[in-house]
Design a protein around this motif. Structure first.
Motif, PDB file in Angstrom:
ATOM      1  N   VAL A  32      -0.099  -3.841   3.112  1.00  0.00           N
ATOM      2  CA  VAL A  32      -0.275  -2.961   4.265  1.00  0.00           C
ATOM      3  C   VAL A  32       1.071  -2.592   4.882  1.00  0.00           C
ATOM      4  O   VAL A  32       1.327  -1.443   5.226  1.00  0.00           O
ATOM      5  N   LEU A  89       2.495   1.139   5.483  1.00  0.00           N
ATOM      6  CA  LEU A  89       2.893   1.683   6.790  1.00  0.00           C
ATOM      7  C   LEU A  89       4.288   2.290   6.697  1.00  0.00           C
ATOM      8  O   LEU A  89       4.541   3.409   7.160  1.00  0.00           O
ATOM      9  N   THR A  93       1.478   6.947  10.516  1.00  0.00           N
ATOM     10  CA  THR A  93       0.882   5.715   9.990  1.00  0.00           C
ATOM     11  C   THR A  93      -0.622   5.877   9.809  1.00  0.00           C
ATOM     12  O   THR A  93      -1.254   5.042   9.178  1.00  0.00           O
ATOM     13  N   ARG A  94      -1.174   6.981  10.354  1.00  0.00           N
ATOM     14  CA  ARG A  94      -2.600   7.215  10.122  1.00  0.00           C
ATOM     15  C   ARG A  94      -2.881   7.363   8.633  1.00  0.00           C
ATOM     16  O   ARG A  94      -3.987   7.110   8.181  1.00  0.00           O
ATOM     17  N   ALA A 125      -3.473   3.926   7.870  1.00  0.00           N
ATOM     18  CA  ALA A 125      -4.539   3.315   8.672  1.00  0.00           C
ATOM     19  C   ALA A 125      -5.917   3.862   8.312  1.00  0.00           C
ATOM     20  O   ALA A 125      -6.850   3.094   8.051  1.00  0.00           O
ATOM     21  N   VAL A 126      -6.047   5.183   8.274  1.00  0.00           N
ATOM     22  CA  VAL A 126      -7.345   5.768   7.957  1.00  0.00           C
ATOM     23  C   VAL A 126      -7.735   5.399   6.527  1.00  0.00           C
ATOM     24  O   VAL A 126      -8.893   5.105   6.237  1.00  0.00           O
ATOM     25  N   LEU A 174      -6.852   2.685   4.956  1.00  0.00           N
ATOM     26  CA  LEU A 174      -7.229   1.274   4.938  1.00  0.00           C
ATOM     27  C   LEU A 174      -8.664   1.100   5.434  1.00  0.00           C
ATOM     28  O   LEU A 174      -9.432   0.308   4.874  1.00  0.00           O
TER      29      LEU A 174
END
Lengths: 73, 619
Positions: free
Chosen positions: B430, B434, B530-531, B534-535, B537
C-alpha cells in the motif's frame, strides 16, 4: 494486543469521521448542482467538479488512517 | 492537434442582386459561421421574398404534426425528392389540403364530443325524473303552481316541513332527488325551507322540448349516443390513419422547411445597403480558398472577399480538431467547457490520462475483460451508448493491462494454484502504491503547469514565467527544504526557505492573491492523487471479501456451494458496477479539478456553420 486494538480504532475513526464530513459537505452541493442541472443541462461538468471537491476529505482521512497504522507498526 | 481548428475571418461584399445565389452556395458549403450583423450605420438585410410563404407553410406543418400527435424521427436526404413533391408550390398545396382534412376531422371530433356529453347529461336527468314517476311535461312552469326539481339533503324531513307551511303541495321523492309542486302564495316560504335542505336545482335546459314518458326518451337518446360514439371512433381512426399515412411526409417537410426558412431569413444576419450586402463570418482557414473561388464564380467576379487572421479581442468560434482515436474524448471536454480559440485543447491529454487513471483504480484482469465484453455488447443493443463506449474502451484495456501489473484477477492473486506474477501488489504494498499515486500526480500537475505556461506565452514570456514558472521554483525550493532538513544535501536551509519566499512573491506578481491562496492547494492537490491507490484498494478489498465468502460457502459443499457461486457472481457484479462508477468519476475529477485548473479557462462559442442544420436533419 490492547494497543493494536486502539490503533485500529484510531485508524477507523480517522477514515469514518472524514467520510461523514465529506458526506455532509457534499449533500448540499449535490442538491444545488442537481437543481442547476435541471435548469441548464450544460452545467453538468461544473456541477460534478463542485460536488466532488469535498471528496478529498475522505482521501485525507484514508492517508491519516494509513499513517496511524504505519506509526503503530 | 493541440489547438482547435484554425479559423479566418471572412468578409464578403457583394452586389445585392447575387444575394439569393450566395445564400444558396454558402448553405451548401457548410463552412461559414455567420456573425449576426448588429444594426449600426449599415442596416440589416431583408429576408428573401419567399420567406413568408415558407414560414406560413412551416407553421401549418407544425400545427398538423401537433394535432396528429406525431413523434419519431426520419432522416432527411435529397430534399424534395425524399418528401415526394415536385417543388415548393406542390409542397405548400399538399400541406394546405392536408391541413383542411385534419381540421375537418378535428372539428367532427369536437362536435361529436359535445353531443356525447350533452346526451349523457340529458340521460342522467331523465333517469332522475323517471325515478320520480313524473311525465316530462310535468316539470314545465304553471300559472298557479311553483315547481322545484332537484337534489336535497335530509329528504325524509322535507314533507313534514312542508306540512307546517301548507297542505297545498305535492312532493315526489326518490332518494335525494325530489320534485315539489306548491301553490304560488307559499313559493317564498317553500324556497326558504328548501334552502335549509341545501337544495340544488336540476338544470332542465338539456331536456327542454322533450315530451312524453322519460323511459322512451332515454331509449331514443341512448341510441343517438351510440351513434355519436361510433362516429367519434371513426373520426379518431381517420385522424390516426392520416397520421400514419403522412408521418414521414410531415416530419421531412418540417425539417426541409426549417432549413429553407433558415436560408430565406439569412439576410437578416447580413449588413445591407441599397445595393450591396456585407456578410461577416468565420471560416476554417483550410476552406478559405474554396470559399473565395466559389464566391468569385457565382458572382462572376463582382464580389469582393477579404480574409484576415483573428485578432486578440475577437471571440472566435471553436471547432475541435482531434484525431480519430482521441475524438470521443471531446465529449468529456464538452461536459466541462469548450477551450477558447487561443488555448490548448486538452482532449489529447484526456485521452492519455483518463484510461491511465481508470486502469490504476480498477486494475483487474477479470473486471477489465467483463467491462470489455459489456462494451462490445451494450452499444449493439443501445446505440445511444456508443459515445460512452468509445471513451470506455481504452479505459477497459488499461484495466486489463494494470490487472497484469498488479497480478489480480477478480481479486484473486492466485488462481487454481498458479500464483499470478505482479510488478506491484496493491494489497500488500500500500505504501508503494500511495507513493506511486503521488508521483503520477506530480507529473500530471506539472504537465498542467507546462500547458498553462504555453497558454500564458500569448501574454508574453514575463507573464508566463511569473504566473506558471514561479510554481516550479516553489516546488524546487520545497524539495530543497526537505532534502536539507533530512540531511541529504549539505546546504544552508535558509537558502531554500529564501527561494520559497521569493517564489511565493513571484506567484503573487503573476497570479495576484488567488495564487497565494492556491499554495496550500498544491499539497492537497498532490494528496488528492492518492485516491488512485485508495479507491483501488477499496475495490480490491470488496473483491477479496466476496471471494472469501464464496470460498467458505463452496467448501461447505452441497446446496451451500450453489449459494457460494451466486454470492460470487452478484458480489463481483456489484463491485464492477461500483468500480465503473467510481473509476469514471475519480478519473474525470482528477482531470477537471487538479489538472484543468492549472491552465484551462474555456468558454468559447461553438463553431456552427451556416447549413449545418441540414446536416443534422440528415442524421
Amino acid at each position: 494486543m490492547a494497543e493494536a486494538g486502539l490503533v485500529a480504532i484510531g485508524a477507523g475513526l480517522a477514515l469514518g469521521l472524514s467520510a461523514i464530513a465529506a458526506g455532509m459537505a457534499e449533500q448540499q452541493i449535490g442538491a444545488a448542482a442537481v437543481g442547476a442541472m435541471a435548469e441548464k443541462s450544460e452545467t453538468f461538468g461544473r456541477g460534478l467538479i463542485l460536488t466532488v471537491i469535498p471528496e478529498t476529505i475522505v482521501i485525507f482521512g484514508f492517508v491519516m488512517a494509513f499513517l496511524i497504522i504505519g506509526i503503530a507498526e | 492537434m493541440l489547438k482547435s481548428e484554425r479559423m479566418s475571418k471572412a468578409v464578403i461584399i457583394s452586389p445585392k442582386s447575387y444575394q439569393s445565389k450566395i445564400v444558396k452556395e454558402l448553405y451548401n458549403l457548410k463552412a461559414i459561421h455567420i456573425l449576426n450583423h448588429l444594426k449600426d450605420e449599415m442596416d440589416i438585410g431583408n429576408p428573401l421574398p419567399n420567406a413568408s410563404a415558407i414560414s406560413e407553410t412551416l407553421i401549418s406543418v407544425r400545427a398538423i404534426i401537433s394535432n396528429l400527435n406525431l413523434e419519431g424521427d426520419v432522416a432527411l436526404r435529397n430534399g424534395f425528392r425524399a418528401i415526394g413533391v415536385k417543388n415548393f408550390a406542390h409542397l405548400a398545396s399538399t400541406v394546405k389540403k392536408l391541413q383542411e382534412q385534419t381540421n375537418t376531422q378535428l372539428e367532427k371530433i369536437r362536435q361529436t364530443e359535445n353531443a356525447i356529453s350533452g346526451n349523457a347529461r340529458a340521460i342522467s336527468l331523465l333517469e332522475k325524473i323517471e325515478a320520480l314517476r313524473l311525465p316530462l311535461d310535468a316539470c314545465s312552469p304553471y300559472k298557479s303552481l311553483a315547481v322545484f326539481a332537484g337534489d336535497v339533503e335530509a329528504p325524509q324531513t322535507l314533507a313534514k316541513g312542508m306540512q307546517q307551511i301548507t297542505d297545498e303541495f305535492e312532493l315526489r321523492q326518490s332518494e335525494k332527488t325530489m320534485a315539489l309542486f306548491v301553490a304560488r302564495p307559499y313559493e317564498a316560504r317553500a324556497e326558504e325551507l328548501l334552502a335549509k335542505h341545501n337544495f340544488s336545482e336540476m338544470d332542465l335546459s338539456h331536456i327542454t322540448g322533450l315530451k312524453g314518458e322519460p323511459a322512451e326518451q332515454i331509449r331514443k337518446l341512448a341510441a343517438e349516443l351510440e351513434k355519436s360514439e361510433k362516429s367519434l371512433r371513426e373520426a379518431k381512426k381517420a385522424i390516426e390513419s392520416l397520421g400514419n399515412k403522412w408521418h414521414d411526409f410531415l416530419i421531412l417537410s418540417e425539417k426541409f422547411l426549417s432549413a429553407e426558412l433558415e436560408k430565406a431569413e439569412a439576410p437578416l444576419r447580413f449588413a445591407a445597403s441599397q445595393n450591396i450586402i456585407v456578410i461577416t463570418g468565420w471560416v476554417p482557414t483550410k476552406y478559405t480558398g474554396k470559399l473565395t473561388e466559389t464566391i468569385a464564380k457565382i458572382t462572376e467576379g463582382h464580389a469582393e472577399m477579404e480574409v484576415s487572421k483573428p485578432s486578440h479581442d475577437d471571440s472566435v468560434p471553436v471547432k475541435l480538431a482531434n484525431a480519430k482515436l482521441s475524438k470521443p474524448y471531446e465529449f468529456l471536454l464538452n461536459l466541462y467547457a469548450l477551450p477558447k480559440y487561443s488555448e490548448i485543447d486538452p482532449t489529447l491529454f484526456l485521452f492519455l490520462t483518463f484510461p491511465l487513471f481508470f486502469g490504476i483504480i480498477l486494475g483487474d484482469i477479470g473486471y477489465g475483460l467483463v467491462i470489455l465484453a459489456l462494451l462490445f455488447y451494450m452499444p449493439k443493443k443501445y446505440p445511444g451508448m456508443k459515445p460512452i463506449a468509445k471513451i470506455m474502451l481504452p479505459a477497459a484495456l488499461s484495466s486489463v493491462i494494470f490487472g497484469f501489473l498488479f497480478g489480480e484477477i477478480f481479486g484473486f492473486e492466485e488462481l487454481l494454484g498458479f500464483h499470478l506474477p505482479h510488478v506491484l501488489s496493491r494489497i500488500h504494498q500500500v505504501r508503494e502504491m500511495l507513493a506511486f499515486s503521488v508521483f503520477i500526480g506530480l507529473l500530471h500537475i506539472n504537465l498542467g503547469l507546462l500547458l498553462g505556461f504555453v497558454n500564458e506565452l500569448e501574454h508574453g514570456l514575463r507573464k508566463a514565467l511569473l504566473a506558471k514558472g514561479s510554481w516550479w521554483l516553489l516546488q524546487i525550493s520545497i524539495l530543497g527544504i526537505w532534502l536539507t532538513a533530512s540531511g541529504q544535501i549539505a546546504l544552508p536551509i535558509y537558502a531554500s526557505i529564501a527561494a520559497a519566499i521569493i517564489s511565493a512573491a513571484l506567484i503573487y506578481m503573476g497570479e495576484s492573491i488567488t495564487g497565494i491562496i492556491e499554495i496550500p492547494g498544491l499539497i492537497s492537490n498532490l494528496i488528492s492523487y492518492t485516491r488512485l491507490a485508495a479507491v483501488g484498494l477499496a475495490s480490491v478489498g470488496l473483491a477479496v471479501v466476496v471471494n472469501s465468502f464464496m470460498e467458505d460457502f463452496i467448501n461447505a459443499g452441497g446446496i451451500m456451494a450453489v449459494a457460494g457461486v451466486t454470492i460470487g457472481i452478484f458480489g463481483h457484479a456489484l463491485n464492477i458496477a461500483l468500480g465503473l462508477l467510481g473509476g469514471f468519476l475519480q478519473s474525470i475529477r482528477l482531470n477537471y479539478v487538479e489538472f484543468f485548473t492549472k491552465f484551462f479557462k474555456g468558454g468559447a462559442v461553438p463553431y456552427y456553420p451556416f447549413g449545418k442544420k441540414l446536416d443534422e436533419a440528415a442524421q
